[in-house]
Design an enzyme around this catalytic site. Structure first.
Site, short mmCIF file in Angstrom:
data_model
loop_
_atom_site.label_atom_id
_atom_site.label_comp_id
_atom_site.label_asym_id
_atom_site.label_seq_id
_atom_site.Cartn_x
_atom_site.Cartn_y
_atom_site.Cartn_z
N PHE A 171 1.82 -10.79 20.11
CA PHE A 171 0.39 -10.60 19.91
C PHE A 171 0.10 -9.17 19.46
CE2 PHE A 171 -3.93 -9.56 21.10
CZ PHE A 171 -4.63 -10.64 20.61
N GLU A 172 0.75 -8.23 20.09
CA GLU A 172 0.52 -6.81 19.78
C GLU A 172 0.87 -6.50 18.32
OE1 GLU A 172 2.27 -8.01 22.41
OE2 GLU A 172 0.66 -7.67 23.87
N MET A 177 1.11 -8.70 15.80
CA MET A 177 0.21 -9.44 14.91
C MET A 177 -1.18 -8.81 14.89
SD MET A 177 1.51 -13.32 15.69
CE MET A 177 0.28 -14.09 14.67
N MET A 232 -8.46 -10.80 16.68
CA MET A 232 -7.40 -10.91 17.68
C MET A 232 -7.82 -10.00 18.84
SD MET A 232 -3.95 -11.28 15.44
CE MET A 232 -3.05 -11.83 16.86
N ARG A 233 -8.44 -10.59 19.82
CA ARG A 233 -9.10 -9.85 20.88
C ARG A 233 -8.14 -9.38 21.96
NH1 ARG A 233 -12.26 -10.75 25.23
NH2 ARG A 233 -11.51 -12.88 25.38
N LYS A 234 -7.65 -10.28 22.80
CA LYS A 234 -6.77 -9.90 23.91
C LYS A 234 -5.46 -10.67 23.91
CE LYS A 234 -10.21 -8.46 27.35
NZ LYS A 234 -10.69 -8.73 28.71
N HIS A 246 -7.06 -27.45 12.52
CA HIS A 246 -7.69 -27.66 13.82
C HIS A 246 -8.22 -29.08 13.94
CE1 HIS A 246 -7.83 -23.21 13.78
NE2 HIS A 246 -7.63 -23.36 15.07
N ARG A 270 -3.88 -24.47 24.54
CA ARG A 270 -4.17 -23.36 25.44
C ARG A 270 -5.12 -23.88 26.51
NH1 ARG A 270 -6.68 -17.50 23.56
NH2 ARG A 270 -6.08 -16.37 25.45
#
Length: 192
Positions: free
Chosen positions: A126-127, A129, A153-155, A7, A27
């Site tokens: 995403f789902e 992971m 991993m929220r949304k 990062h 993002r």
């Protein structure tokens, strides 16, 4: 292929790391702010972010552990053509993951058949992971990442900022964004 997730600002990297290829995923700032807020809430090593209103001020002032979102994104955008940097947008990845993965493969000098490419798209969703302990950080002790506060991993959605920003915050942020990103050619595909 060896890879390292960082990062850091490009200029904070040792010069020995200035020759490899970099993938930079940006993002939109508003969704980043929401994501960082929830991450900092559950990360027991970082300082408590306070209320959403307090964190809003912290983020726009760049006083987060990884520095100003505006400076970070602009810096990597401005050097992308001078170094081996593939600059990607999270929103593009969500919209058309297969196309974005093909861009990465081309950048890395790899050619994959359709079956392998489809498997990568499936496994990196995403789902998928979010279910995987290797990526969802579910094995990290609660004393470090308290996922009862917020999952790691929220949304993973685009536009979640709309559920957090007030009208006044949105208007203020848009003005700050215009000021801080003035002079850059970067364009995010979603509204800011």
């Amino acid at each position: 292929v060896n890879s390292v997730k960082i990062h850091f600002s490009y200029y904070l990297l040792p010069t020995s790391l200035h020759t490899p290829k970099f993938l930079y995923v940006a993002r939109n700032a508003k969704d980043c702010m929401v994501s960082y807020y929830h991450f900092q809430r559950m990360n027991q090593i970082l300082p408590d972010p306070g209320t959403w209103e307090e964190y809003f001020e912290t983020f726009i002032s760049g006083k987060v552990g990884w520095g100003s979102w505006f400076d970070h994104v602009k810096e990597w955008w401005e050097i992308k053509d001078r170094y081996q940097i593939l600059f990607l947008f999270y929103e593009d990845i969500k919209r058309d993951p297969k196309y974005e993965i093909q861009k990465v493969m081309k950048f890395m000098g790899k050619n994959l058949d359709e079956t392998v490419l489809d498997k990568i798209v499936q496994e990196t969703s995403f789902e998928k992971m979010k279910e995987n302990p290797m990526t969802n950080r579910s094995t990290v002790p609660k004393s470090i990442l308290d996922q009862s506060i917020s999952p790691f991993m929220r949304k993973g959605t685009v536009g979640d900022w709309k559920d957090h920003f007030t009208v006044a915050q949105n208007e203020r942020f848009d003005e700050i964004y215009r000021q801080k990103m003035k002079g850059t050619s970067i364009k995010f595909l979603t509204e800011l």
